[in-house]
Design a protein around this motif. Structure first.
Motif, PDB file in Angstrom:
ATOM      1  N   ALA A 253       0.826  -1.208   0.000  1.00 35.41           N
ATOM      2  CA  ALA A 253       0.000   0.000   0.000  1.00 35.41           C
ATOM      3  C   ALA A 253       0.860   1.257   0.000  1.00 35.41           C
ATOM      4  N   ILE A 254       1.991   1.231   0.674  1.00 36.90           N
ATOM      5  CA  ILE A 254       2.895   2.384   0.662  1.00 36.90           C
ATOM      6  C   ILE A 254       3.444   2.618  -0.748  1.00 36.90           C
ATOM      7  N   VAL A 255       3.776   1.549  -1.436  1.00 46.10           N
ATOM      8  CA  VAL A 255       4.263   1.672  -2.817  1.00 46.10           C
ATOM      9  C   VAL A 255       3.172   2.231  -3.720  1.00 46.10           C
ATOM     10  N   VAL A 256       1.948   1.728  -3.568  1.00 41.80           N
ATOM     11  CA  VAL A 256       0.822   2.216  -4.380  1.00 41.80           C
ATOM     12  C   VAL A 256       0.521   3.679  -4.038  1.00 41.80           C
ATOM     13  N   ALA A 257       0.584   4.044  -2.758  1.00 42.17           N
ATOM     14  CA  ALA A 257       0.356   5.429  -2.361  1.00 42.17           C
ATOM     15  C   ALA A 257       1.425   6.351  -2.936  1.00 42.17           C
ATOM     16  N   ALA A 258       2.668   5.912  -2.929  1.00 39.96           N
ATOM     17  CA  ALA A 258       3.747   6.722  -3.518  1.00 39.96           C
ATOM     18  C   ALA A 258       3.539   6.904  -5.018  1.00 39.96           C
ATOM     19  N   ALA A 259       3.069   5.859  -5.687  1.00 36.29           N
ATOM     20  CA  ALA A 259       2.784   5.970  -7.125  1.00 36.29           C
ATOM     21  C   ALA A 259       1.647   6.950  -7.365  1.00 36.29           C
ATOM     22  N   GLY A 260       0.607   6.874  -6.546  1.00 34.29           N
ATOM     23  CA  GLY A 260      -0.511   7.806  -6.687  1.00 34.29           C
ATOM     24  C   GLY A 260      -0.114   9.241  -6.391  1.00 34.29           C
ATOM     25  N   MET A 261       0.752   9.413  -5.388  1.00 38.57           N
ATOM     26  CA  MET A 261       1.209  10.764  -5.052  1.00 38.57           C
ATOM     27  C   MET A 261       2.119  11.328  -6.137  1.00 38.57           C
ATOM     28  N   SER A 262       2.832  10.479  -6.848  1.00 43.95           N
ATOM     29  CA  SER A 262       3.656  10.980  -7.944  1.00 43.95           C
ATOM     30  C   SER A 262       2.795  11.411  -9.127  1.00 43.95           C
ATOM     31  N   ILE A 263       1.663  10.764  -9.300  1.00 44.34           N
ATOM     32  CA  ILE A 263       0.753  11.148 -10.374  1.00 44.34           C
ATOM     33  C   ILE A 263       0.007  12.434 -10.004  1.00 44.34           C
ATOM     34  N   LEU A 264      -0.478  12.506  -8.778  1.00 43.28           N
ATOM     35  CA  LEU A 264      -1.226  13.677  -8.309  1.00 43.28           C
ATOM     36  C   LEU A 264      -0.330  14.552  -7.427  1.00 43.28           C
ATOM     37  N   ARG A 265       0.774  14.999  -7.962  1.00 42.97           N
ATOM     38  CA  ARG A 265       1.746  15.697  -7.128  1.00 42.97           C
ATOM     39  C   ARG A 265       1.303  17.080  -6.705  1.00 42.97           C
ATOM     40  N   TRP A 266       0.547  17.808  -7.502  1.00 45.27           N
ATOM     41  CA  TRP A 266       0.162  19.173  -7.115  1.00 45.27           C
ATOM     42  C   TRP A 266      -0.803  19.210  -5.944  1.00 45.27           C
ATOM     43  N   PRO A 267      -1.796  18.337  -5.880  1.00 42.09           N
ATOM     44  CA  PRO A 267      -2.607  18.327  -4.652  1.00 42.09           C
ATOM     45  C   PRO A 267      -1.780  18.005  -3.412  1.00 42.09           C
TER      46      PRO A 267
END
Length: 82
Positions: free
Chosen positions: A54-68
């Motif tokens: 889940a941490i890996v998936v969250a990091a991937a999601g945060m890299s995609i949605l970096r401005w929020p």
């Protein structure tokens, strides 16, 4: 691959497709929709695969949605520094 990881991969593909479209509003409505859908998917990933995945998936999601994420950290820093 588990169902939750399939959903997470589909979310990432959808996010990248949305990012390719031109937008006058700088994609903010789509970002809020992706966040609203992504949080339950992240919970599902945690439930099925454990917190490390889940941490890996969250990091991937945060890299995609970096401005929020950047605006959230700025807002939190402004509130904490008072």
């Amino acid at each position: 691959m588990t169902l939750s990881l399939t959903f997470a991969c589909a979310w990432a593909v959808l996010a990248n497709v949305i990012a390719m479209f031109p937008s006058r509003r700088q994609h903010w409505p789509a970002a809020w929709a992706l966040i609203a859908v992504g949080i339950p998917i992240l919970g599902f990933v945690t439930y099925e695969n454990g917190p490390l995945v889940a941490i890996v998936v969250a990091a991937a999601g945060m890299s995609i949605l970096r401005w929020p994420v950047i605006y959230l950290t700025r807002w939190v820093r402004a509130r904490v520094s008072r």
